[in-house]
Design a protein around this motif. Structure first.
Motif, PDB file in Angstrom:
ATOM      1  N   CYS A 193       0.857  -1.184   0.000  1.00  0.00           N
ATOM      2  CA  CYS A 193       0.000   0.000   0.000  1.00  0.00           C
ATOM      3  C   CYS A 193       0.900   1.243   0.000  1.00  0.00           C
ATOM      4  N   PRO A 194       1.205   1.781  -1.175  1.00  0.00           N
ATOM      5  CA  PRO A 194       2.205   2.839  -1.295  1.00  0.00           C
ATOM      6  C   PRO A 194       1.761   4.181  -0.724  1.00  0.00           C
ATOM      7  N   ASP A 195       2.744   4.953  -0.299  1.00  0.00           N
ATOM      8  CA  ASP A 195       2.500   6.338   0.083  1.00  0.00           C
ATOM      9  C   ASP A 195       2.448   7.181  -1.182  1.00  0.00           C
ATOM     10  N   ALA A 196       1.689   8.265  -1.133  1.00  0.00           N
ATOM     11  CA  ALA A 196       1.682   9.265  -2.188  1.00  0.00           C
ATOM     12  C   ALA A 196       2.267  10.539  -1.588  1.00  0.00           C
ATOM     13  N   LEU A 197       3.224  11.128  -2.283  1.00  0.00           N
ATOM     14  CA  LEU A 197       3.935  12.315  -1.813  1.00  0.00           C
ATOM     15  C   LEU A 197       3.554  13.491  -2.694  1.00  0.00           C
ATOM     16  N   PHE A 229       6.687   6.591   4.694  1.00  0.00           N
ATOM     17  CA  PHE A 229       7.932   6.025   4.186  1.00  0.00           C
ATOM     18  C   PHE A 229       9.150   6.658   4.858  1.00  0.00           C
ATOM     19  N   LEU A 230       9.010   7.875   5.372  1.00  0.00           N
ATOM     20  CA  LEU A 230      10.141   8.559   6.007  1.00  0.00           C
ATOM     21  C   LEU A 230      10.573   7.858   7.293  1.00  0.00           C
ATOM     22  N   GLN A 231       9.644   7.299   8.037  1.00  0.00           N
ATOM     23  CA  GLN A 231       9.902   6.474   9.217  1.00  0.00           C
ATOM     24  C   GLN A 231      11.021   6.994  10.116  1.00  0.00           C
ATOM     25  N   THR A 250      11.833  15.944  13.810  1.00  0.00           N
ATOM     26  CA  THR A 250      11.009  16.995  13.209  1.00  0.00           C
ATOM     27  C   THR A 250      11.580  17.488  11.894  1.00  0.00           C
ATOM     28  N   SER A 251      12.821  17.097  11.579  1.00  0.00           N
ATOM     29  CA  SER A 251      13.404  17.457  10.283  1.00  0.00           C
ATOM     30  C   SER A 251      14.225  16.288   9.760  1.00  0.00           C
ATOM     31  N   LEU A 252      14.330  16.224   8.453  1.00  0.00           N
ATOM     32  CA  LEU A 252      15.002  15.107   7.806  1.00  0.00           C
ATOM     33  C   LEU A 252      15.548  15.562   6.458  1.00  0.00           C
ATOM     34  N   SER A 261      17.759   7.778   1.998  1.00  0.00           N
ATOM     35  CA  SER A 261      18.013   8.094   3.394  1.00  0.00           C
ATOM     36  C   SER A 261      18.858   6.959   3.948  1.00  0.00           C
ATOM     37  N   GLY A 262      20.130   7.224   4.189  1.00  0.00           N
ATOM     38  CA  GLY A 262      21.044   6.159   4.610  1.00  0.00           C
ATOM     39  C   GLY A 262      21.146   5.110   3.524  1.00  0.00           C
ATOM     40  N   LEU A 263      20.847   3.869   3.852  1.00  0.00           N
ATOM     41  CA  LEU A 263      20.891   2.783   2.872  1.00  0.00           C
ATOM     42  C   LEU A 263      19.539   2.555   2.191  1.00  0.00           C
TER      43      LEU A 263
END
Length: 119
Positions: A30-34, A81-83, A87-89, A105-107
């Protein structure tokens, strides 16, 4: 049938002044929509959102650079998906074309395809 109706509702909720990307890849049920606008973003998911009529699971501000995208002032209603609980990424933009958008993000690599929403 419920998933089809929820997905159609999801598509109709997007703004014409934005770019909307749908996550894809192996193992994504069930994909996220951005949805990216000038300085803000919204993440939708009709399966994991608390309200199927309003499937917003995260909102916040963004800053875009050529190689990076910064997600800040994050308001997380449900894990996306950001998991990441911060508060910032900062994510690296691996690929950005008219139809594909890949973030790292990382690997972890997150792949998206553009959604063409009729005006």
């Amino acid at each position: 049938m419920r998933r089809i109706l929820a997905f159609c509702t999801l598509l109709l909720s997007f703004s014409a002044q934005s770019e909307t990307w749908l996550q894809f890849g192996d193992g994504i049920e069930c994909p996220d929509a951005l949805e990216l606008r000038d300085q803000s973003y919204t993440i939708f998911n009709d399966c994991y959102g608390f309200d199927p009529r309003n499937p917003v699971i995260e909102t916040g501000q963004i800053e875009k650079e050529e190689e990076y995208i910064y997600f800040s002032s994050r308001k997380v209603k449900q894990v996306s998906f950001l998991q990441d609980g911060t508060t910032s990424l900062k994510l690296k933009v691996l690929l950005k074309t008219d139809s594909d958008f890949h973030l790292q993000s990382g690997l972890k690599i997150f792949k998206f395809k553009i959604i063409n929403v009729p005006n």
